[in-house]
Design a protein around this motif. Structure first.
Motif, PDB file in Angstrom:
ATOM      1  N   UNK A 192     -10.667  25.332  -8.941  1.00 53.17           N
ATOM      2  CA  UNK A 192     -10.635  26.611  -8.241  1.00 53.17           C
ATOM      3  C   UNK A 192     -10.914  27.734  -9.231  1.00 53.17           C
TER       4      UNK A 192
ATOM      5  N   UNK B   6      -6.934  18.089  -0.278  1.00 50.44           N
ATOM      6  CA  UNK B   6      -6.934  19.540  -0.460  1.00 50.44           C
ATOM      7  C   UNK B   6      -6.277  20.168   0.759  1.00 50.44           C
TER       8      UNK B   6
ATOM      9  N   UNK C 241     -16.524  27.211  -0.152  1.00 51.71           N
ATOM     10  CA  UNK C 241     -16.364  25.816  -0.562  1.00 51.71           C
ATOM     11  C   UNK C 241     -17.720  25.258  -0.973  1.00 51.71           C
TER      12      UNK C 241
ATOM     13  N   UNK D  81      -8.648  27.398 -12.549  1.00 52.95           N
ATOM     14  CA  UNK D  81      -7.615  26.367 -12.509  1.00 52.95           C
ATOM     15  C   UNK D  81      -8.305  25.021 -12.346  1.00 52.95           C
TER      16      UNK D  81
ATOM     17  N   UNK E  89      -7.338  21.959 -12.569  1.00 52.61           N
ATOM     18  CA  UNK E  89      -6.686  20.901 -11.791  1.00 52.61           C
ATOM     19  C   UNK E  89      -6.840  21.130 -10.296  1.00 52.61           C
ATOM     20  N   UNK E  90      -7.169  22.355  -9.887  1.00 57.57           N
ATOM     21  CA  UNK E  90      -7.452  22.629  -8.475  1.00 57.57           C
ATOM     22  C   UNK E  90      -8.954  22.814  -8.250  1.00 57.57           C
TER      23      UNK E  90
ATOM     24  N   UNK F 211     -11.006  35.202   4.568  1.00 54.62           N
ATOM     25  CA  UNK F 211      -9.932  34.277   4.940  1.00 54.62           C
ATOM     26  C   UNK F 211      -8.581  34.967   5.126  1.00 54.62           C
ATOM     27  N   UNK F 212      -8.366  36.041   4.391  1.00 56.67           N
ATOM     28  CA  UNK F 212      -7.059  36.706   4.452  1.00 56.67           C
ATOM     29  C   UNK F 212      -7.284  38.209   4.441  1.00 56.67           C
TER      30      UNK F 212
ATOM     31  N   UNK G 278       2.638  26.675  -5.763  1.00 58.11           N
ATOM     32  CA  UNK G 278       1.507  25.786  -5.450  1.00 58.11           C
ATOM     33  C   UNK G 278       0.358  25.812  -6.454  1.00 58.11           C
ATOM     34  N   UNK G 279       0.311  26.801  -7.346  1.00 57.68           N
ATOM     35  CA  UNK G 279      -0.771  26.836  -8.326  1.00 57.68           C
ATOM     36  C   UNK G 279      -0.449  26.036  -9.589  1.00 57.68           C
ATOM     37  N   UNK G 280       0.806  25.687  -9.759  1.00 54.23           N
ATOM     38  CA  UNK G 280       1.190  24.953 -10.966  1.00 54.23           C
ATOM     39  C   UNK G 280       0.623  23.538 -10.947  1.00 54.23           C
ATOM     40  N   UNK G 281       0.359  23.051 -12.146  1.00 58.42           N
ATOM     41  CA  UNK G 281      -0.074  21.660 -12.256  1.00 58.42           C
ATOM     42  C   UNK G 281       1.142  20.764 -12.054  1.00 58.42           C
TER      43      UNK G 281
ATOM     44  N   UNK H 239     -14.902  23.513  -7.143  1.00 62.58           N
ATOM     45  CA  UNK H 239     -15.009  23.040  -5.778  1.00 62.58           C
ATOM     46  C   UNK H 239     -14.864  24.179  -4.787  1.00 62.58           C
ATOM     47  N   UNK H 240     -14.205  25.234  -5.276  1.00 59.41           N
ATOM     48  CA  UNK H 240     -13.971  26.375  -4.406  1.00 59.41           C
ATOM     49  C   UNK H 240     -13.953  27.649  -5.246  1.00 59.41           C
TER      50      UNK H 240
ATOM     51  N   UNK I 116      -1.114  32.725   3.686  1.00 63.92           N
ATOM     52  CA  UNK I 116      -0.737  33.937   2.952  1.00 63.92           C
ATOM     53  C   UNK I 116       0.037  34.866   3.892  1.00 63.92           C
TER      54      UNK I 116
ATOM     55  N   UNK J  89      -5.373  32.475   5.863  1.00 62.59           N
ATOM     56  CA  UNK J  89      -5.191  31.172   5.232  1.00 62.59           C
ATOM     57  C   UNK J  89      -6.320  30.898   4.249  1.00 62.59           C
ATOM     58  N   UNK J  90      -5.970  30.573   3.034  1.00 62.72           N
ATOM     59  CA  UNK J  90      -6.968  30.200   2.029  1.00 62.72           C
ATOM     60  C   UNK J  90      -7.301  28.728   2.256  1.00 62.72           C
ATOM     61  N   UNK J  91      -8.547  28.462   2.582  1.00 65.84           N
ATOM     62  CA  UNK J  91      -8.925  27.112   2.999  1.00 65.84           C
ATOM     63  C   UNK J  91      -8.993  26.145   1.812  1.00 65.84           C
ATOM     64  N   UNK J  92      -8.369  24.989   1.994  1.00 64.99           N
ATOM     65  CA  UNK J  92      -8.428  23.900   0.999  1.00 64.99           C
ATOM     66  C   UNK J  92      -8.205  24.430  -0.419  1.00 64.99           C
ATOM     67  N   UNK J  93      -7.192  25.235  -0.562  1.00 63.26           N
ATOM     68  CA  UNK J  93      -7.015  26.002  -1.782  1.00 63.26           C
ATOM     69  C   UNK J  93      -6.302  25.215  -2.874  1.00 63.26           C
ATOM     70  N   UNK J  94      -5.481  24.262  -2.454  1.00 59.47           N
ATOM     71  CA  UNK J  94      -4.593  23.585  -3.399  1.00 59.47           C
ATOM     72  C   UNK J  94      -4.757  22.075  -3.274  1.00 59.47           C
ATOM     73  N   UNK J  95      -4.759  21.416  -4.417  1.00 60.37           N
ATOM     74  CA  UNK J  95      -4.802  19.957  -4.426  1.00 60.37           C
ATOM     75  C   UNK J  95      -3.382  19.441  -4.297  1.00 60.37           C
TER      76      UNK J  95
END
Ligand SMILES: CC(C)(COP(=O)(O)OP(=O)(O)OC[C@H]1O[C@@H](n2cnc3c(N)ncnc32)[C@H](O)[C@@H]1OP(=O)(O)O)[C@@H](O)C(=O)NCCC(=O)NCCS
Lengths: 195, 207
Positions: free
Chosen positions: A90, B160, A174, A85, A87-88, A151-152, B34-37, A126-127, B165, B149-155
């Motif tokens: 990721x 971030x 990261x 992705x 834009x993220x 993390x999960x 949250x994954x959508x642009x 970035x991740x 989860x 928790x997925x760290x800094x996963x989403x912009x």
């Protein structure tokens, strides 16, 4: 080509595609698919390849898949990014060494270090993240060793043939936590071997 | 129609399809996905989304409305994986007057009733942006457990952010008939919105 200590990451040409029938019908598929077993004919795998080529011609962004081969040129599996992705920034990683004889010998870790560097340095991710069955001890060990953080823990997220439900562990890394491949090689004391 | 305590679940059509053109461009939509642009959704995108969900073998888009028939938002039963018996439970609030209301909670409970009691799921997944206390609260009240928790996963708007989860197992779901009465669900008793204008008639009228 990305050159490692024990393996190189190479384009997945015909040599790799021909191995898939063996790999996908083996125990490797069970571990890579999180607990499934399948019966795949040559025709099905052939159709996958055609469909995959058609799809990837249209799809943007594409995942990236490398072949893993040993230093003597033996194809043993593949590794890559299945879901990216941009834009993220990721990317989700995945790997399968199709030849069980090569499991636990450091080949997977060597390939992983290459793909992490590649994802950060060339794709500007970035991740990175990845999920695996809690009972997949090789992956669990490998992730800890290389520096991914658990993390999960999703309870009963997989149904595992011959086992019942198993948890999924999701790992993340990261970019700022990544010292670079050379530093990790030095920390783990990895060395090339003469075959 | 599936009747809940203070909301009903209905096919996502008619007024819902009209409202979605607005809803799909609003904050609540993007929080739910949250994954959508972050990008504008045209009428065509909206229509395609509804069609895709309708054709999907592993998902359902469901409307939920107040007892007076006023549409509130949508429920997404998504990513069903029949071998593993799991799916994702997602909701979005369209009519923001209902944000954080018991109607939204009842919608989620009804979605879980559908997931466990009709579809026979073993596990339901959910994810919530770390700053979104309101959504987290709804999932928690419905019984979801925070599994990491997925760290800094989403912009998200120049930063971030972490993604929580959550999971809920069939063994933890007491059944809708058991859980709903314990939550003291109170209807908001809001006035129904004015009906949306009928489609495509006199496009030049208000020019
Ligand atoms: C996952 C995979 C790519 C890892 O590659 P690998 O070459 O086997 O891994 P490595 O040898 O580099 O590292 C595995 C680690 O687990 C350890 N290990 C191996 N078997 C183990 C076991 N039964 N219990 C505990 N640790 C074990 C190894 O000793 C090694 O750790 P070490 O370096 O500290 O000794 C490979 O095993 C594979 O393809 N497996 C099948 C498919 C799969 O599981 N894919 C991943 C799905 S997420």
């Amino acid at each position: 080509m990305l050159e490692g200590l024990l393996v190189d990451l190479v384009p997945r040409g015909d040599t790799f595609e021909q191995m898939e029938h063996k790999w996908e019908n083996s125990e490797a598929h069970f571990w890579a698919s999180a607990g499934d077993r399948v019966f795949l004919s040559h025709a099905t795998i052939e159709r996958w390849h055609t469909e995959e080529r058609e799809r990837s011609a249209h799809r943007h962004p594409k995942g990236v898949r490398w072949g893993i081969q040993t230093k003597d040129g033996t194809p043993i599996g593949d590794i890559g990014i299945g879901w990216v992705l941009p834009h993220l920034r990721l990317a989700m990683l995945g790997a399968m060494i199709g030849e069980p004889d090569y499991w636990g010998g450091g080949y997977g870790t060597d390939a992983l270090l290459l793909i992490v560097d590649y994802a950060f340095d060339w794709l500007d991710m970035r991740r990175l993240w990845l999920g695996t069955m809690s009972i997949n001890t090789r992956v669990v060990r490998q992730m800890e060793k290389v520096g991914f953080k658990p993390e999960v823990r999703s309870r009963d997220a997989w149904l595992v043939s011959g086992h019942g439900f198993a948890d999924e562990i999701v790992y993340g890394l990261l970019r700022e936590e990544w010292p670079g491949r050379d530093a990790v090689i030095a920390r783990l004391g990895l060395v090339a071997r003469s075959e | 129609m599936l009747e809940g305590t203070i909301v009903d679940l209905v096919p996502f059509e008619d007024d819902y399809a009209t409202y979605l053109k607005q809803w799909m461009n609003e904050e609540s939509w993007f929080r739910a996905r949250p994954f959508d642009r972050r990008e504008p959704h045209t009428e065509h995108d909206v229509k395609k989304f509804i069609e895709d969900m309708e054709k999907s073998d592993h998902g359902q888009l469901i409307g939920f409305q107040a007892k007076n028939g006023d549409p509130i938002g949508g429920l997404l039963y998504d990513h069903e994986w029949t071998r593993v018996r799991k799916a994702a439970a997602i909701f979005f609030v369209g009519d923001m007057r209902y944000e954080g209301s018991d109607e939204v909670l009842d919608g989620l409970l009804m979605l879980l009733r559908y997931s466990f009691e009709t579809r026979g799921m073993h596990r339901m997944d959910a994810s919530v942006l770390a700053f979104d206390e309101t959504r987290l609260d709804a999932y928690r009240r419905a019984g979801f457990v925070h599994e990491g928790t997925l760290r800094q996963h989403v912009r998200w708007d120049a930063a971030y952010v972490d993604l929580h989860m959550l999971g809920l197992l069939e063994s933890e779901w007491p059944g809708y008939a058991q859980i709903a009465p314990t939550l003291g669900l109170q209807a908001s008793d809001l006035e129904p919105k004015p009906k949306p204008e009928p489609e495509k008639k006199d496009e030049k009228k208000d020019k």
